[in-house]
Design a protein around this motif. Structure first.
Motif, PDB file in Angstrom:
ATOM      1  N   GLU A  83       0.858  -1.182   0.000  1.00 50.50           N
ATOM      2  CA  GLU A  83       0.000   0.000   0.000  1.00 50.50           C
ATOM      3  C   GLU A  83       0.894   1.232   0.000  1.00 50.50           C
ATOM      4  N   VAL A  84       0.864   1.975  -1.093  1.00 49.53           N
ATOM      5  CA  VAL A  84       1.696   3.161  -1.261  1.00 49.53           C
ATOM      6  C   VAL A  84       0.826   4.391  -0.998  1.00 49.53           C
ATOM      7  N   THR A  85       1.258   5.224  -0.054  1.00 48.37           N
ATOM      8  CA  THR A  85       0.481   6.397   0.338  1.00 48.37           C
ATOM      9  C   THR A  85       1.081   7.659  -0.261  1.00 48.37           C
ATOM     10  N   LEU A  86       0.220   8.440  -0.905  1.00 44.60           N
ATOM     11  CA  LEU A  86       0.580   9.751  -1.439  1.00 44.60           C
ATOM     12  C   LEU A  86       0.081  10.790  -0.455  1.00 44.60           C
ATOM     13  N   GLY A  87       0.939  11.707  -0.061  1.00 42.54           N
ATOM     14  CA  GLY A  87       0.534  12.735   0.897  1.00 42.54           C
ATOM     15  C   GLY A  87       1.290  14.021   0.699  1.00 42.54           C
ATOM     16  N   GLN A  88       0.965  14.980   1.518  1.00 40.57           N
ATOM     17  CA  GLN A  88       1.640  16.275   1.487  1.00 40.57           C
ATOM     18  C   GLN A  88       2.955  16.187   2.252  1.00 40.57           C
ATOM     19  N   ALA A  99       3.348   0.302   3.000  1.00 37.93           N
ATOM     20  CA  ALA A  99       3.061  -0.771   3.954  1.00 37.93           C
ATOM     21  C   ALA A  99       3.013  -2.088   3.194  1.00 37.93           C
ATOM     22  N   LEU A 100       4.001  -2.946   3.455  1.00 34.16           N
ATOM     23  CA  LEU A 100       4.019  -4.281   2.877  1.00 34.16           C
ATOM     24  C   LEU A 100       3.323  -5.243   3.833  1.00 34.16           C
ATOM     25  N   THR A 101       2.506  -6.111   3.293  1.00 30.53           N
ATOM     26  CA  THR A 101       1.866  -7.163   4.071  1.00 30.53           C
ATOM     27  C   THR A 101       2.081  -8.471   3.337  1.00 30.53           C
ATOM     28  N   LEU A 130      13.673   2.607  -3.104  1.00 32.32           N
ATOM     29  CA  LEU A 130      12.754   3.486  -2.385  1.00 32.32           C
ATOM     30  C   LEU A 130      13.240   3.789  -0.969  1.00 32.32           C
ATOM     31  N   THR A 131      14.544   3.815  -0.754  1.00 34.97           N
ATOM     32  CA  THR A 131      15.092   3.982   0.594  1.00 34.97           C
ATOM     33  C   THR A 131      14.729   5.315   1.240  1.00 34.97           C
ATOM     34  N   GLY A 132      14.327   6.306   0.491  1.00 35.40           N
ATOM     35  CA  GLY A 132      13.925   7.589   1.066  1.00 35.40           C
ATOM     36  C   GLY A 132      12.519   7.566   1.641  1.00 35.40           C
ATOM     37  N   THR A 133      11.854   6.420   1.557  1.00 35.42           N
ATOM     38  CA  THR A 133      10.474   6.284   2.007  1.00 35.42           C
ATOM     39  C   THR A 133      10.411   5.302   3.179  1.00 35.42           C
ATOM     40  N   THR A 134       9.555   5.577   4.137  1.00 39.17           N
ATOM     41  CA  THR A 134       9.353   4.653   5.243  1.00 39.17           C
ATOM     42  C   THR A 134       8.584   3.430   4.747  1.00 39.17           C
ATOM     43  N   ILE A 135       9.185   2.255   4.917  1.00 42.48           N
ATOM     44  CA  ILE A 135       8.569   0.999   4.498  1.00 42.48           C
ATOM     45  C   ILE A 135       8.331   0.160   5.738  1.00 42.48           C
ATOM     46  N   THR A 136       7.080  -0.212   5.970  1.00 42.91           N
ATOM     47  CA  THR A 136       6.751  -1.067   7.097  1.00 42.91           C
ATOM     48  C   THR A 136       6.420  -2.460   6.574  1.00 42.91           C
ATOM     49  N   LEU A 137       6.480  -3.448   7.465  1.00 38.63           N
ATOM     50  CA  LEU A 137       6.206  -4.821   7.077  1.00 38.63           C
ATOM     51  C   LEU A 137       5.368  -5.520   8.134  1.00 38.63           C
ATOM     52  N   ASP A 138       4.317  -6.182   7.673  1.00 40.00           N
ATOM     53  CA  ASP A 138       3.486  -7.057   8.503  1.00 40.00           C
ATOM     54  C   ASP A 138       3.578  -8.440   7.879  1.00 40.00           C
TER      55      ASP A 138
END
Length: 143
Positions: A83-88, A99-101, A130-138
């Motif tokens: 799930e890739v989130t686009l935000g301000q 968010a990887l699941t 994509l190392t400049g982005t926070t990647i979470t894993l479940d």
């Protein structure tokens, strides 16, 4: 190793314009894109974020399956979503998180699965890009 390519044909300005992304290397399809659907309801159109999510989920599944197989525990199934989130962000829009699941079936204990799942997150080439982005894993084993 081969390179892959895609092109986008865009007409108009940002808000009223529309485009079409073509997956050139594979010839797997053409997909409409526009800014209003990127920032709102997809209405049957894709977005750069959805394409990144597709790339990341596929890459991660390959990386994890490889690690499990190398450890003697090839998976029978891996279901991966991204799930890739686009935000301000300062300076405008940004990808603010991924968010990887993963849910998998393999003859391995949960601790080893979790360790390899984390290793796959770090070693997946798309994660590295994509190392400049926070990647979470479940990550969890099914059944």
């Amino acid at each position: 190793m081969p390179s892959r390519d895609a092109t986008t044909h865009w007409k108009g300005g940002l808000k009223a314009g529309k485009g079409e992304v073509t997956l050139d290397s594979s010839n797997a399809g053409q997909f409409p894109v526009s800014f209003p659907t990127r920032a709102g309801n997809p209405e049957g159109q894709t977005s750069p974020e959805e394409l990144i999510a597709a790339a990341h989920s596929a890459c991660y599944a390959m990386s994890l399956s490889n690690l499990l197989e190398q450890d003697g525990h090839p998976p029978t199934i891996l279901d991966v979503s991204a799930e890739v989130t686009l935000g301000q962000a300062p300076g405008g829009l940004a990808i603010t998180g991924i968010a990887l699941t993963v849910r998998g079936r393999a003859e391995v204990d949960a601790a080893d699965f979790d360790r390899m799942a984390q290793d796959a997150k770090e070693s997946c080439p798309v994660s590295k890009a994509l190392t400049g982005t926070t990647i979470t894993l479940d990550a969890a084993l099914d059944g």
